[in-house]
Design a protein around this motif. Sequence first.
Motif, short mmCIF file in Angstrom:
data_model
loop_
_atom_site.label_atom_id
_atom_site.label_comp_id
_atom_site.label_asym_id
_atom_site.label_seq_id
_atom_site.Cartn_x
_atom_site.Cartn_y
_atom_site.Cartn_z
N GLN A 165 0.82 -1.20 0.00
CA GLN A 165 0.00 0.00 0.00
C GLN A 165 0.86 1.26 0.00
N GLY A 210 3.54 1.85 -1.80
CA GLY A 210 3.79 2.17 -3.20
C GLY A 210 5.11 2.86 -3.45
N ASP A 234 -5.59 6.18 0.61
CA ASP A 234 -4.90 5.42 -0.44
C ASP A 234 -5.81 4.33 -0.98
N PHE A 290 -6.90 3.51 -4.80
CA PHE A 290 -6.64 2.16 -5.31
C PHE A 290 -7.93 1.53 -5.86
N TRP A 348 -0.73 0.09 -6.67
CA TRP A 348 -0.31 0.84 -5.48
C TRP A 348 0.76 1.86 -5.84
#
Length: 531
Positions: A72, A74, A129, A133, A157
């Motif tokens: 997550q 990224g 996030d 996503f 991500w």
Amino acid sequence: MRALVHRRGAWGGQPCSTTLAPTREASLTVGHSGHPDYTGLAGSPSPARRFALVTLIVLVFVGAGIGSAFAQAGDAQAGKLVYERKCALCHGEKGDGKGPAAELLVPKPRDFTTGVYKIRTTANKVPTDRDLFRVITDGMPGTSMPSWAVLPEKDRWNLVAHLKTLAPDTFKEAPKKLELPKEVASSPESIRRGKEMYEAIECNKCHGTDGRADGPSRPELKDDWGNAIAPANLTMPWRFRGGSAPVDVATRLANGVVGTPMPSFIDSVEKPEDVWHLANYILSLGPRTLTYATLVSVTNVSDAIPDDPDAAFWKAIAPNHIALLGQVIVDPRNFNPSIDLVSVRAVYHDKEIAFHLTWDDPMQSVEDAAKKTYADAISLQFPPQPRPGPERPYFLMGDASDGVYLLRWQNGKGVTEATANGPTKIVPLAGSEATAKAVYANGQYRLVIKRPLASKHPDRLTFQPAVFTPVAFQAWDGGAGETGTKMSLTSWYYLRLEEPQSNRRFVVPPVVAILTFAALLLVVRVANRRA
């Protein structure tokens, strides 16, 4: 993300799986202990090994969870590379929504540099996030933003991380969790209350009385960037952006949709739980999912076929849902079609055939040269005569060497029969044998077209039971500027008239039962005499 010029239609195979049952030979492979309790998961059924196996499985799942959490975060630099390959065509190299394809798209691609995101689950304007996503993964139904679930999860991500760099000031503030009231399950009472709220807070001004996006405010609606924007059609939840689960709808109501005329209603309803009642009402306006037809079935009937599209007769006939796409082959192209679904009911008897067509259109339009408006229209397309084999005319109204037969209805003019050798070479047939009656109400057309089953004219199709006849559809929303080749359409489907049911099915079973009973009596009688 990159636009799909051809929108997704009703085609696409379903995945199939094959389960291979293990043979005895296969079971006697490496690792098999020969013990009758062997499970195939370990070399020994001992408790110690079983405990070790369970521990290993737990560690694997925990590790997977940790890996997902790290994913997550990224990698913004890696995400930039993905963005340049997959997203810049629409959203632009700088993320400002000015990619090469942007001018063709409605609604316009998101300008990421503003940091304004429509779909979020937060109380402030900063999405999580996970919100970003999800939009990347699911896409935005009803727009040119497709699902990017085909990308590896890591790439998605990474995209999230890159998007956040395009509006760094927005993401300096932490997302604030939205606290919804306790969920209220759907019920007749909840739906009734939701309808009251729908009218009280004037949802109908934009979304229309029945939720078909035909409210009186529709022509005036613009987003924060000055672009015309259409309200959602609430009868089509499979197209809801941000999801169609009750919690998704309640979140949109509580949050509003930033950058659009859709405000937050959490302070407008009488009680906080009313957002759940309203969500339940909205989800009652249409089916949660839709199954598209692959074959148009025509039901045989013995009764007279009514002309009235609202007759109870038609409600007893199962609809065939047909998906339409924008025509993008010849100019002028239609990259943003207004009509993407038509529901077809069809019946026939020994003298005539009838088609009942239903489709949504937010505004009734007629041709008016002074106002520069066009007529709403729809047509059914067939080969002029049945032909053996798979060969069919070109689906875009035929071509110079192989024409088609059209049953075409136009608002204000009624139904006509015509031949076509291409979309610009349509010739009406004299002495039309077709009739039609249409009703328009609350953003929806309902139309019945009738025609004799047989015709002696060489350019008019004769419909035959149990024959697979090619059929295609075209539709025009005149209020959206659609006319000529700027239309919605389908490729060829097949239409089949079901064979008439013989009355023998009601006679034969009782006769067989009587004869069987008589034979049994005879056998018993003969047996008694011999005894």
